[in-house]
Design a protein around this motif. Structure first.
Motif, PDB file in Angstrom:
ATOM      1  N   TYR A  79       0.717  -1.362   0.078  1.00  0.00           N
ATOM      2  CA  TYR A  79      -0.309   0.189  -0.231  1.00  0.00           C
ATOM      3  C   TYR A  79       1.067   1.255  -0.090  1.00  0.00           C
ATOM      4  O   TYR A  79       0.263   2.088   0.244  1.00  0.00           O
ATOM      5  N   VAL A  80       1.907   0.713   0.556  1.00  0.00           N
ATOM      6  CA  VAL A  80       3.082   2.106  -0.239  1.00  0.00           C
ATOM      7  C   VAL A  80       2.851   3.086  -1.663  1.00  0.00           C
ATOM      8  O   VAL A  80       3.052   4.222  -1.767  1.00  0.00           O
ATOM      9  N   ALA A  81       2.173   2.282  -2.135  1.00  0.00           N
ATOM     10  CA  ALA A  81       2.672   2.276  -3.707  1.00  0.00           C
ATOM     11  C   ALA A  81       0.763   3.361  -4.087  1.00  0.00           C
ATOM     12  O   ALA A  81       1.446   4.796  -4.912  1.00  0.00           O
ATOM     13  N   VAL A  82       0.445   3.657  -2.900  1.00  0.00           N
ATOM     14  CA  VAL A  82      -0.977   4.518  -3.065  1.00  0.00           C
ATOM     15  C   VAL A  82      -0.329   6.102  -2.389  1.00  0.00           C
ATOM     16  O   VAL A  82      -0.488   7.117  -4.019  1.00  0.00           O
ATOM     17  N   PRO A  83       0.065   6.342  -1.795  1.00  0.00           N
ATOM     18  CA  PRO A  83       0.813   7.601  -1.242  1.00  0.00           C
ATOM     19  C   PRO A  83       2.147   8.678  -2.195  1.00  0.00           C
ATOM     20  O   PRO A  83       1.813   9.363  -2.417  1.00  0.00           O
ATOM     21  N   LEU A  84       2.981   7.413  -2.677  1.00  0.00           N
ATOM     22  CA  LEU A  84       4.080   7.600  -3.567  1.00  0.00           C
ATOM     23  C   LEU A  84       3.070   7.849  -4.687  1.00  0.00           C
ATOM     24  O   LEU A  84       3.768   8.722  -6.017  1.00  0.00           O
ATOM     25  N   SER A  85       2.065   7.430  -5.171  1.00  0.00           N
ATOM     26  CA  SER A  85       1.180   7.602  -6.813  1.00  0.00           C
ATOM     27  C   SER A  85       0.997   8.987  -6.537  1.00  0.00           C
ATOM     28  O   SER A  85       1.272  10.276  -7.988  1.00  0.00           O
ATOM     29  N   THR A  86       0.955   9.830  -5.612  1.00  0.00           N
ATOM     30  CA  THR A  86       0.829  11.428  -5.513  1.00  0.00           C
ATOM     31  C   THR A  86       2.532  12.055  -4.938  1.00  0.00           C
ATOM     32  O   THR A  86       2.491  12.943  -6.144  1.00  0.00           O
ATOM     33  N   ALA A  87       2.386  11.254  -4.310  1.00  0.00           N
ATOM     34  CA  ALA A  87       3.847  12.243  -4.308  1.00  0.00           C
ATOM     35  C   ALA A  87       4.795  12.428  -5.403  1.00  0.00           C
ATOM     36  O   ALA A  87       5.442  13.421  -5.733  1.00  0.00           O
ATOM     37  N   LEU A  88       5.209  10.994  -6.118  1.00  0.00           N
ATOM     38  CA  LEU A  88       5.584  11.165  -7.390  1.00  0.00           C
ATOM     39  C   LEU A  88       4.932  11.137  -8.765  1.00  0.00           C
ATOM     40  O   LEU A  88       5.488  12.073  -9.693  1.00  0.00           O
ATOM     41  N   GLY A  89       4.060  11.023  -8.402  1.00  0.00           N
ATOM     42  CA  GLY A  89       2.880  11.408  -9.538  1.00  0.00           C
ATOM     43  C   GLY A  89       2.874  12.429  -9.901  1.00  0.00           C
ATOM     44  O   GLY A  89       3.003  13.100 -10.701  1.00  0.00           O
ATOM     45  N   GLY A  90       2.737  13.535  -8.378  1.00  0.00           N
ATOM     46  CA  GLY A  90       2.639  15.020  -8.894  1.00  0.00           C
ATOM     47  C   GLY A  90       3.685  15.610  -9.854  1.00  0.00           C
ATOM     48  O   GLY A  90       3.812  16.103 -10.380  1.00  0.00           O
ATOM     49  N   PRO A  91       5.088  15.292  -9.925  1.00  0.00           N
ATOM     50  CA  PRO A  91       5.934  16.030 -10.240  1.00  0.00           C
ATOM     51  C   PRO A  91       5.824  15.371 -12.128  1.00  0.00           C
ATOM     52  O   PRO A  91       6.031  16.373 -12.811  1.00  0.00           O
ATOM     53  N   VAL A  92       6.346  13.864 -11.736  1.00  0.00           N
ATOM     54  CA  VAL A  92       6.095  13.760 -13.052  1.00  0.00           C
ATOM     55  C   VAL A  92       5.020  14.315 -14.278  1.00  0.00           C
ATOM     56  O   VAL A  92       5.036  14.622 -15.456  1.00  0.00           O
ATOM     57  N   SER A  93       3.791  14.318 -13.249  1.00  0.00           N
ATOM     58  CA  SER A  93       1.895  14.981 -14.006  1.00  0.00           C
ATOM     59  C   SER A  93       2.750  15.993 -14.630  1.00  0.00           C
ATOM     60  O   SER A  93       2.290  16.492 -15.788  1.00  0.00           O
ATOM     61  N   ASN A  94       2.746  16.900 -13.802  1.00  0.00           N
ATOM     62  CA  ASN A  94       3.732  18.201 -13.819  1.00  0.00           C
ATOM     63  C   ASN A  94       4.116  18.661 -14.877  1.00  0.00           C
ATOM     64  O   ASN A  94       4.664  19.654 -15.796  1.00  0.00           O
ATOM     65  N   TRP A  95       5.527  17.509 -14.937  1.00  0.00           N
ATOM     66  CA  TRP A  95       5.940  17.584 -16.488  1.00  0.00           C
ATOM     67  C   TRP A  95       5.603  17.666 -17.556  1.00  0.00           C
ATOM     68  O   TRP A  95       6.025  18.181 -18.168  1.00  0.00           O
TER      69      TRP A  95
END
Length: 435
Positions: free
Chosen positions: A150-166
Motif C-alpha cells: 500500500y506504499v504505492a498509493v501515497p507514492l502515486s501522488t508524491a511522485l506522480g505530482g512532479p511527473v504529471s506536472n512535467w
C-alpha cells in the motif's frame, strides 16, 4: 489427516511469492491511483481551457465512481471464477485506454462521460488484488505484505505530482497540444503496457507458479486463507454480514477525505498567492505523500510485530482528522497548508493497511472476494461524495474551509467507529522476508 505445512517452508514460499508478485502489483496500484487522481494535476489548466466551474469539475470527478460502484462486486466475482491473471490484465488494459482517452475531452459533458467510462473499466481492480493476496499469504504474512504493497498509493501522488506536472508543462512544446492532454495520454498508455505484463507474468494461484517447488506450492495451497475455516462460507452471505457492513462504513468515512485531498489539493494550492508557481504544487504533493508512504510502511511494521488492534487504525485516523482542521484555517499560508496536509497524509496512509489487514482477516474464500469488493464499493461512494460534495461546498461557501471541516469530521468518526469493532487477530504476527 492433512499435515500442517512447516513454518520454515511457508516463510520460504511466502518470501519467493512476495519478491515475484509485489513488484507487479505495486506497479499496478501506483499507475492505477495515478490515473485516478491525475485529473487533479490537470484541473488548474484543464478547467479554464474547458470553461468548467468547480461544481462541474467535481461532478465529473464524482461520476467516475458510478460505474465503478455498480460493477465492483460483479467484477470481483468474475475474477474469482476466471482467474486473477486474465481478469487483472483485462482491467489494466481497458482502464489504460479509457484514461488515455481523457486527452480527447472537449467540455464538461465529454469530461463527465470519460470519467464514467474510466470507472467502468477500472471496477474490481483493488478488491481483486486484495483477494488475490489472500490466495498467497496467510494472516501473519498478509500484514507485512499489505504494508509494503500500500506504499504505492501515497507514492502515486508524491511522485506522480512532479511527473504529471512535467508532462503538462512540456507537452505543449513537444507536440503542440495542451499539456494536460499529453499527460492523460502518456499515463493512460502506461497502464496498457502493465496489463500486458500481468498477462504474461502473473500466476493466478500458487499451483501455477513455476518458480515455486512442488512442496512450496502445496504448502501455500493448504495454508492459504481461501481454505481456512471462517464465519462466512458463501459469496452472498458475506454481502449481508454485519462485520462487512460495519467495515464498509468505516472505509467510506476514510476515503471521502482521502480522495477529496487528492482531487482538490492542486486547486487549493493554485488559489494561494504563490499558487501559480509549479514548484509549490510539486512540493505540496511530494513532501506530504512521501511522508505518508513512510508512515504506511513503519506503522504496518509495528502492527505486524505487536498485533492488530482497533486503536492502531483509530489513532492515525483521528490524528489525520485533527490535522485537516489545520488546513481549514491555513488561509493564504502555504507553510501552514503544507503542515496540515503532511500530518493528514501520515495519518490516512498509516491507517489504510491496518484497515485492510483487519478486513482480510475477517473474510475467507469466496466471502473474501465478495466482502472486500463490497467494502471497496462503499468506499468508492466516499470518492463520489468527495468529488461532488467538495466542489459544491467550495462554490457554495466561496472557499475551502467548509470542505476541510467536513473531511475532518469524517476522519474522526471513522476512528471512533473502529474502536467499537473487535479485531480478529490480536496476537503479534511474524513478518516474512522483505521482497
Amino acid at each position: 489427516m492433512t499435515q500442517t505445512p512447516s513454518p520454515d517452508l511457508l516463510a520460504t514460499a511466502g518470501g519467493k511469492a512476495a519478491r515475484r508478485l509485489l513488484p507487479i502489483l505495486i506497479a499496478l496500484l501506483f499507475v492505477n491511483y495515478l490515473d485516478r487522481v491525475n485529473v487533479g494535476f490537470a484541473a488548474p489548466h484543464m478547467n479554464p481551457d474547458l470553461g468548467m466551474t468547480a461544481t462541474a469539475y467535481g461532478l465529473g470527478v464524482a461520476l467516475f465512481f458510478v460505474g465503478y460502484v455498480v460493477l465492483e462486486v460483479p467484477s470481483n466475482y468474475l475474477l474469482y471464477r476466471v482467474g486473477a491473471r486474465r481478469w487483472l490484465a483485462r482491467i489494466a488494459v481497458t482502464w489504460g485506454l479509457a484514461a488515455a482517452a481523457h486527452a480527447l475531452v472537449t467540455g464538461a459533458g465529454s469530461f463527465a462521460a470519460m470519467r464514467v467510462l474510466l470507472g467502468i473499466a477500472e471496477a474490481g481492480l483493488l478488491p481483486g488484488i486484495l483477494f488475490y493476496l489472500t490466495l498467497w499469504f496467510s494472516g501473519p504474512q498478509r500484514v507485512a505484505v499489505l504494508g509494503v504493497y500500500y506504499v504505492a498509493v501515497p507514492l502515486s501522488t508524491a511522485l506522480g505530482g512532479p511527473v504529471s506536472n512535467w508532462l503538462i508543462h512540456h507537452g505543449t512544446s513537444t507536440f503542440g497540444i495542451e499539456g494536460w492532454r499529453f499527460m492523460f495520454a502518456v499515463e493512460g498508455l502506461a497502464a496498457v503496457v502493465l496489463g500486458l505484463v500481468v498477462l504474461r507474468a502473473l500466476p493466478s494461484t500458487p499451483r501455477e507458479a513455476t518458480w515455486l517447488t512442488p512442496q512450496e506450492r502445496e504448502a501455500l495451497e493448504r495454508s492459504g486463507p481461501a481454505r481456512e475455516a471462517g464465519e462466512h462460507r458463501s459469496f452472498l452471505a458475506a454481502l449481508r454480514s454485519p462485520v462487512t457492513i460495519r467495515l464498509a462504513g468505516i472505509f467510506f468515512l476514510l476515503t471521502f477525505p482521502m480522495f477529496a485531498i487528492s482531487f482538490f489539493l492542486p486547486l487549493v494550492t493554485a488559489a494561494l498567492p504563490r499558487g501559480d508557481n509549479a514548484n509549490a504544487l510539486s512540493l505540496v504533493t511530494f513532501v506530504p505523500f512521501t511522508l505518508g508512504a513512510i508512515a504506511c510502511w513503519v506503522w504496518s511494521r509495528r502492527s505486524r510485530t505487536r498485533g492488530l488492534r482497533p486503536w492502531r487504525f483509530a489513532a492515525p485516523a483521528v490524528l489525520a482528522g485533527l490535522a485537516v482542521l489545520i488546513c481549514s484555517y491555513a488561509g493564504d499560508s502555504f507553510p501552514l497548508l503544507m503542515l496540515g496536509v503532511s500530518i493528514t497524509a501520515i495519518g490516512i496512509y498509516a491507517a489504510i493497511p491496518i484497515f485492510w489487514s483487519i478486513a482480510g482477516e475477517s473474510l475467507t474464500g469466496a466471502a473474501a472476494a465478495a466482502g472486500l469488493a463490497l467494502i471497496n464499493t462503499v468506499g468508492s461512494l466516499g470518492g463520489f461524495a468527495a468529488g461532488y460534495f467538495t466542489g459544491w461546498l467550495r462554490d457554495l461557501s466561496g472557499g475551502y474551509q467548509a470542505p476541510f471541516t467536513a473531511m475532518a469530521v469524517c476522519l474522526i468518526l471513522s476512528g471512533l467507529l473502529a474502536l467499537t469493532t473487535s479485531a480478529s487477530h490480536r496476537e503479534p504476527v511474524t513478518p516474512i522476508s522483505p521482497p
